[in-house]
Motif scaffolding. Structure first.
Motif, PDB file in Angstrom:
ATOM      1  N   ARG A   9      75.416 -55.208  55.374  1.00 20.06           N
ATOM      2  CA  ARG A   9      75.964 -55.308  54.014  1.00 20.06           C
ATOM      3  C   ARG A   9      77.000 -56.426  53.891  1.00 20.06           C
ATOM      4  NH1 ARG A   9      75.119 -49.883  55.125  1.00 20.06           N
ATOM      5  NH2 ARG A   9      73.900 -48.746  53.550  1.00 20.06           N
ATOM      6  N   GLU A  10      77.503 -56.873  55.030  1.00 19.85           N
ATOM      7  CA  GLU A  10      78.492 -57.954  55.031  1.00 19.85           C
ATOM      8  C   GLU A  10      78.444 -58.646  56.391  1.00 19.85           C
ATOM      9  OE1 GLU A  10      82.690 -56.539  56.089  1.00 19.85           O
ATOM     10  OE2 GLU A  10      81.879 -54.786  55.001  1.00 19.85           O
ATOM     11  N   TRP A  11      79.060 -59.798  56.485  1.00 21.09           N
ATOM     12  CA  TRP A  11      79.117 -60.487  57.766  1.00 21.09           C
ATOM     13  C   TRP A  11      79.890 -59.654  58.779  1.00 21.09           C
ATOM     14  CZ3 TRP A  11      75.884 -64.102  58.681  1.00 21.09           C
ATOM     15  CH2 TRP A  11      75.520 -65.037  57.701  1.00 21.09           C
ATOM     16  N   LEU A  12      79.359 -59.576  59.993  1.00 16.04           N
ATOM     17  CA  LEU A  12      80.079 -58.987  61.114  1.00 16.04           C
ATOM     18  C   LEU A  12      80.053 -59.993  62.259  1.00 16.04           C
ATOM     19  CD1 LEU A  12      78.828 -55.277  61.110  1.00 16.04           C
ATOM     20  CD2 LEU A  12      81.119 -56.087  60.511  1.00 16.04           C
ATOM     21  N   PHE A  13      81.129 -60.028  63.029  1.00 10.84           N
ATOM     22  CA  PHE A  13      81.250 -61.018  64.091  1.00 10.84           C
ATOM     23  C   PHE A  13      81.563 -60.347  65.429  1.00 10.84           C
ATOM     24  CE2 PHE A  13      82.401 -63.131  60.113  1.00 10.84           C
ATOM     25  CZ  PHE A  13      81.484 -64.183  60.127  1.00 10.84           C
ATOM     26  N   PHE A  14      80.751 -60.696  66.424  1.00 10.76           N
ATOM     27  CA  PHE A  14      80.967 -60.210  67.785  1.00 10.76           C
ATOM     28  C   PHE A  14      81.944 -61.142  68.512  1.00 10.76           C
ATOM     29  CE2 PHE A  14      77.639 -57.210  67.239  1.00 10.76           C
ATOM     30  CZ  PHE A  14      77.656 -56.345  68.328  1.00 10.76           C
ATOM     31  N   ASP A  15      82.273 -60.731  69.738  1.00 13.26           N
ATOM     32  CA  ASP A  15      83.124 -61.576  70.575  1.00 13.26           C
ATOM     33  C   ASP A  15      82.275 -62.610  71.317  1.00 13.26           C
ATOM     34  OD1 ASP A  15      81.807 -59.926  72.346  1.00 13.26           O
ATOM     35  OD2 ASP A  15      83.596 -59.048  73.238  1.00 13.26           O
ATOM     36  N   GLY A  16      82.827 -63.232  72.343  1.00  9.04           N
ATOM     37  CA  GLY A  16      82.113 -64.269  73.077  1.00  9.04           C
ATOM     38  C   GLY A  16      81.954 -63.929  74.551  1.00  9.04           C
ATOM     39  N   HIS A  48      90.122 -59.265  75.766  1.00 13.30           N
ATOM     40  CA  HIS A  48      89.687 -58.602  74.528  1.00 13.30           C
ATOM     41  C   HIS A  48      90.626 -58.915  73.362  1.00 13.30           C
ATOM     42  CE1 HIS A  48      86.703 -56.609  76.855  1.00 13.30           C
ATOM     43  NE2 HIS A  48      87.453 -55.647  77.353  1.00 13.30           N
ATOM     44  N   GLN A  49      91.914 -58.924  73.645  1.00 11.41           N
ATOM     45  CA  GLN A  49      92.883 -59.181  72.581  1.00 11.41           C
ATOM     46  C   GLN A  49      92.669 -60.563  71.975  1.00 11.41           C
ATOM     47  OE1 GLN A  49      96.934 -58.393  73.729  1.00 11.41           O
ATOM     48  NE2 GLN A  49      97.815 -59.309  71.883  1.00 11.41           N
ATOM     49  N   GLY A  50      92.331 -61.524  72.824  1.00 13.46           N
ATOM     50  CA  GLY A  50      92.064 -62.868  72.322  1.00 13.46           C
ATOM     51  C   GLY A  50      90.938 -62.890  71.308  1.00 13.46           C
ATOM     52  N   TYR A  51      89.903 -62.107  71.559  1.00 13.37           N
ATOM     53  CA  TYR A  51      88.777 -62.064  70.615  1.00 13.37           C
ATOM     54  C   TYR A  51      89.136 -61.296  69.346  1.00 13.37           C
ATOM     55  CZ  TYR A  51      85.604 -64.167  73.997  1.00 13.37           C
ATOM     56  OH  TYR A  51      84.978 -65.042  74.853  1.00 13.37           O
ATOM     57  N   PHE A  52      89.830 -60.164  69.501  1.00 15.23           N
ATOM     58  CA  PHE A  52      90.256 -59.434  68.299  1.00 15.23           C
ATOM     59  C   PHE A  52      91.116 -60.331  67.409  1.00 15.23           C
ATOM     60  CE2 PHE A  52      89.596 -55.292  70.692  1.00 15.23           C
ATOM     61  CZ  PHE A  52      88.606 -54.821  69.849  1.00 15.23           C
ATOM     62  N   ASP A  57      84.918 -58.687  64.889  1.00 16.53           N
ATOM     63  CA  ASP A  57      84.845 -57.309  64.391  1.00 16.53           C
ATOM     64  C   ASP A  57      84.390 -56.352  65.485  1.00 16.53           C
ATOM     65  OD1 ASP A  57      85.361 -57.859  61.504  1.00 16.53           O
ATOM     66  OD2 ASP A  57      83.514 -59.027  61.715  1.00 16.53           O
ATOM     67  N   VAL A  58      83.654 -56.872  66.461  1.00 15.30           N
ATOM     68  CA  VAL A  58      83.139 -56.050  67.559  1.00 15.30           C
ATOM     69  C   VAL A  58      83.474 -56.740  68.877  1.00 15.30           C
ATOM     70  CG1 VAL A  58      81.131 -54.946  68.596  1.00 15.30           C
ATOM     71  CG2 VAL A  58      81.212 -55.287  66.110  1.00 15.30           C
ATOM     72  N   GLY A 267      77.957 -64.094  66.979  1.00 19.87           N
ATOM     73  CA  GLY A 267      78.924 -64.043  68.061  1.00 19.87           C
ATOM     74  C   GLY A 267      78.562 -65.072  69.103  1.00 19.87           C
ATOM     75  N   GLY A 268      79.038 -64.875  70.325  1.00 21.84           N
ATOM     76  CA  GLY A 268      78.754 -65.830  71.382  1.00 21.84           C
ATOM     77  C   GLY A 268      78.462 -65.128  72.682  1.00 21.84           C
ATOM     78  N   CYS A 269      78.052 -65.923  73.663  1.00 21.60           N
ATOM     79  CA  CYS A 269      77.787 -65.391  75.001  1.00 21.60           C
ATOM     80  C   CYS A 269      78.423 -66.355  76.005  1.00 21.60           C
ATOM     81  CB  CYS A 269      76.284 -65.204  75.206  1.00 21.60           C
ATOM     82  SG  CYS A 269      75.868 -64.065  76.546  1.00 21.60           S
ATOM     83  N   CYS A 270      77.752 -66.658  77.089  1.00 21.49           N
ATOM     84  CA  CYS A 270      78.344 -67.431  78.179  1.00 21.49           C
ATOM     85  C   CYS A 270      78.949 -68.750  77.676  1.00 21.49           C
ATOM     86  CB  CYS A 270      77.295 -67.724  79.245  1.00 21.49           C
ATOM     87  SG  CYS A 270      76.571 -66.254  79.984  1.00 21.49           S
TER      88      CYS A 270
END
Length: 790
Positions: A9-16, A48-52, A57-58, A267-270
């Motif tokens: 329903r809206e944009w969601l963003f993962f970490d890397g 984790h804090q850096g990504y938050f 969002d995840v 989001g991102g990966c390696c």
């Protein structure tokens, strides 16, 4: 607001990335990242804090490799600590609106029958982690970096059966859009949508640019929210460090383009960092959001093929069925699985798109036999299967162990039938055959059959099963007892197509039961049914009269462009008419047995051939050429990993017979090769595949296993005077160990060549760490070995 309330329903963003950042923070080559949950808690919290704080969002927990295979003694402690760190990071960042996802990565094992890990054991391994995660309070389960659809299914079932949290999954495709085991975007989407995951997509292996063709196909066929988590481009080595070629600015620009393609979670990966994610969010958050659109596609899939129902009529081979087949019944009683496999292969050769699988006999254990036949069939051929049984235990066993989204035959309009079958279809996925009959029997009119079809559609919808996943059987009843039965059936087909806009299926040959020269009636009725909108035909594809009718209809109805299929079948000379299965009665050469992956028959054919041919001559004239043809098919994409491995196993069995015949005589060995998965990496899928093939091509393989220290590899190479070493790694965090191993080999034994492979490697990266050759697949390793030992 819950994750599911926002998803789609809206944009969601993962970490890397996780491992690449931990390496920057001091994670040593070969050190297990999950251990840092216990030894370096503040580093994990800071990650984790850096990504938050970057806006994710995840955030996924540091549990990618956490399972009982790797951590038999302290799994719970590691997983609970990982979740606690992610939650603490969320608190410190003031992001209580964000979510913590339990990260599940692959086990590193290949599942049976290709590998040694049983399917249910894989479900158990994943399930244990899910239970720990759910009790510790994660918000969702994130399954990622899956290169095998079968292992992906095990992980999804584990998540679904051990918690009620949202389940998301991303797969790792190569630059040709294929999984390691041969799956395509279409086949994978069909499987995962059938399993009712909440979102699916792609991660790792490729950068944003390389992922575009895969993403484009995902948006064309997927009805669920789509996740895209690429690497920061492609890796290379600089000064002993793995770096990626896409910086934060370029990553954000590329992801902004991907955001416009109709995806929903980014989001991102390696190689990606909080800076990558922050700039990606800034570039994408204000883009117009396009909610997922239901595609209304009815797709039956195997591990590598997807068959869509609703366009050209689908041929379902009927020969794997004991009804009226004394030899098949005998094969079931005698547990002669290879007879059944040969029936399947013959139908594949004759043009079937799907194979019906019915193994029901009163005197056998049908659930056990269904499991064996389904798994063995899927090890030698790529066609999707139709699970055909009235035994609910056999139906569930077949569906659970099936690698793909099966067709299911069948459900009726009886309340009891629908209550038994539809929960299985909802859980495991499937396109289900709906019989137009109910408690009152088979209606004599088309109107009565259409009414039952409507009831089946309505009840299926209550279980969340869409109309497109129901195919109505209009019921072909023999005209020998009712001369009007064909007309009723044809009207039923027509009305379901025109009034209900549904798909249909028939067991075509039932129409002629009790009549002489049945193929005459069958072929003509088949043509009439095709004209009236038949979607799926259960027929004997080895019966040439039926296939002639089918191919002629396609040509005449403009469904065979430029008559290409018709010309391919009949352009040279008409094939001999076949009214019976070509399976067990057709003699196969040894080479054909190997190419088909028929282990037992390859053994028998070798023993027979050795009565007339010298052992070495047989190896050179039959075994090696057969393996070469299979290898070329694999490289060309016409054969896939399961078939490649089963062919190798058949060849291995044949070689054992040859060795017995040569006992006492000198045997040629091409050379010794070391294989090892590098230090810190427990994923040995690729290494084990390479080992099987190298041994079949006459090489002596010294398999040092997984998590092997550079010193062990080098010492073995010196002691055994080995000229070629093969190194494998799946994880970005362990390729550093690969570089260390190569450096030590160059120092201690410079005449030894090194070939490397693994999902995170590229040709450029292999060259940058000093490897002599990059092998993109197992056959490439064989080819290089032939060069080294020429």
């Amino acid at each position: 607001m819950s994750f599911l309330d926002r998803l789609g329903r809206e944009w969601l963003f993962f970490d890397g990335g996780t491992g690449t950042i931990l390496q920057e923070n001091g994670l040593k080559a070969g050190e297990l990242p999950e251990i840092w949950n216990l030894t370096h808690p503040e580093d994990i919290i800071a990650l984790h804090q850096g990504y938050f704080e970057a806006g994710s969002d995840v955030v996924v927990t540091n549990t990618f490799g956490a399972n009982a295979l790797k951590y038999p003694d302290n799994l719970r402690e590691i997983v609970e600590a990982a979740i606690a760190h992610a939650k603490e990071a969320r608190r410190r960042a003031g992001r209580e609106d964000a979510y913590v996802a339990l990260d599940l990565g692959p086990t590193g094992k290949l599942l049976q029958p290709m590998g040694d890990l049983p399917f249910e054991k894989a479900v158990e391994l994943f399930g244990e982690v899910v239970r720990i995660g759910a009790s510790a309070g994660v918000d969702l389960v994130m399954i990622e970096t899956m290169s095998d659809s079968y292992e992906a299914k095990a992980a999804v079932l584990a998540a679904k059966e051990n918690c009620d949290l949202p389940v998301c999954i991303t797969m790792i495709f190569d630059d040709k859009g294929k999984l390691l085991t041969g799956g395509t975007v279409d086949s994978t989407v069909a499987l995962l949508e059938g399993l009712r995951v909440d979102a699916l997509g792609v991660n790792c292996g490729l950068g944003p640019e390389q992922m575009v063709p895969i993403i484009r196909r995902l948006t064309e066929v997927c009805s669920l929210p789509i996740i895209v988590n690429p690497n920061a481009g492609l890796p290379r080595s600089e000064g002993g460090r793995t770096v990626f070629d896409v910086d934060a600015d370029k990553f954000a620009a590329l992801m902004a383009q991907i955001a416009e393609m109709g995806v929903h979670v980014l989001g991102g990966c390696c190689g990606t960092t909080p800076a990558h994610i922050r700039q990606m969010i800034a570039a994408c958050a204000d883009k117009p959001f396009q909610p997922p659109v239901r595609k209304h596609r009815a797709v039956v899939s195997s591990f590598s093929q997807a068959v869509e129902i609703g366009g050209r009529t689908v041929i379902i081979g009927e020969r794997i069925n004991p009804t009226g087949k004394s030899k098949f019944k005998a094969a079931l009683r005698e547990d002669n699985i290879e007879y059944i496999l040969s029936e399947g292969l013959a139908q594949e050769d004759s043009g079937a798109h799907i194979l019906d699988v019915n193994v029901g006999l009163p005197e056998i254990d049908e659930p056990v036999m269904m499991e064996r036949v389904v798994t063995r069939l899927q090890s030698v051929l790529a066609l999707p299967l139709q699970i055909d049984t009235s035994n609910m235990a056999a139906m569930e066993r077949g569906m659970r162990l099936y690698n793909g989204k099966p067709m299911v035959n069948s459900v009726s309009g009886k309340r009891e039938s629908m209550e038994a079958v539809f929960p299985l279809v909802r859980k495991y996925g499937g396109v289900v055959v709906g019989l137009a009959l109910d408690e009152d029997g088979i209606p004599e009119t088309a109107e009565g059959r259409v009414a039952i079809a409507k009831r089946i559609y309505e009840t299926a919808a209550q279980y969340g099963i869409p109309r497109e996943d129901i195919v109505i059987d209009g019921l072909a009843m023999t005209i020998s007892s009712d001369s009007r039965s064909a007309l009723v059936t044809l009207e039923t087909l027509r009305r379901i197509r025109d009034e209900l806009h549904g798909s249909t299926i028939l067991g075509v040959s039932n129409i002629s039961f009790g009549l002489p020269q049945r193929e005459i009636i069958n072929a003509n009725f088949f043509t009439m049914a095709l004209q009236n909108g038949l979607s799926c035909a259960i027929i004997n594809p080895n019966a040439e009269a039926m296939m002639r009718a089918y191919r002629a209809f396609l040509a005449l109805s403009a469904q065979d462009e430029q008559c290409a299929g018709f010309i391919a079948a009949y352009g040279n000379q008409p094939p001999a008419a076949m009214t019976q299965s070509a399976g067990q009665d057709s003699a196969m050469t040894l080479a054909e047995c190997i190419e088909r992956g028929l282990r037992e028959r390859a053994t028998e054919a070798t023993a027979a051939a050795l009565r007339e041919t010298e052992p070495l001559a047989l190896v050179n004239s039959e075994l090696i050429p057969a393996l070469d043809r299979v290898g070329k098919g694999f490289e060309a994409g016409t054969l896939f990993l399961p078939q490649l491995l089963m062919s190798a196993e058949a060849a291995k069995a044949a070689f054992e017979v040859v060795k017995d015949a040569m006992r006492g005589a000198p045997q040629e060995q091409k050379g010794k090769i070391i294989l090892a998965t590098v230090k810190g990496d427990i994923h040995d899928i690729g290494k084990n595949i390479v080992k099987v093939l190298l041994e079949n091509y006459g090489y002596q393989v010294l398999d040092l296993g997984k998590d092997v220290a550079p010193e062990v590899i080098v010492d073995t190479a010196i002691e055994q005077q080995v000229r070629l070493v093969g190194l494998s790694a799946l994880m970005t965090t362990t390729v550093v160990s690969m570089e260390d191993t190569i450096r030590l080999l160059r120092e201690k034994k410079p005449d030894t060549k090194v070939v490397v492979g693994g999902a995170v490697l590229t040709k450029d990266y292999a060259e940058s760490i000093g490897a002599d050759r990059y092998a993109r697949d197992a056959m490439a390793t064989v080819h290089y070995a032939d060069e080294v030992f020429a």
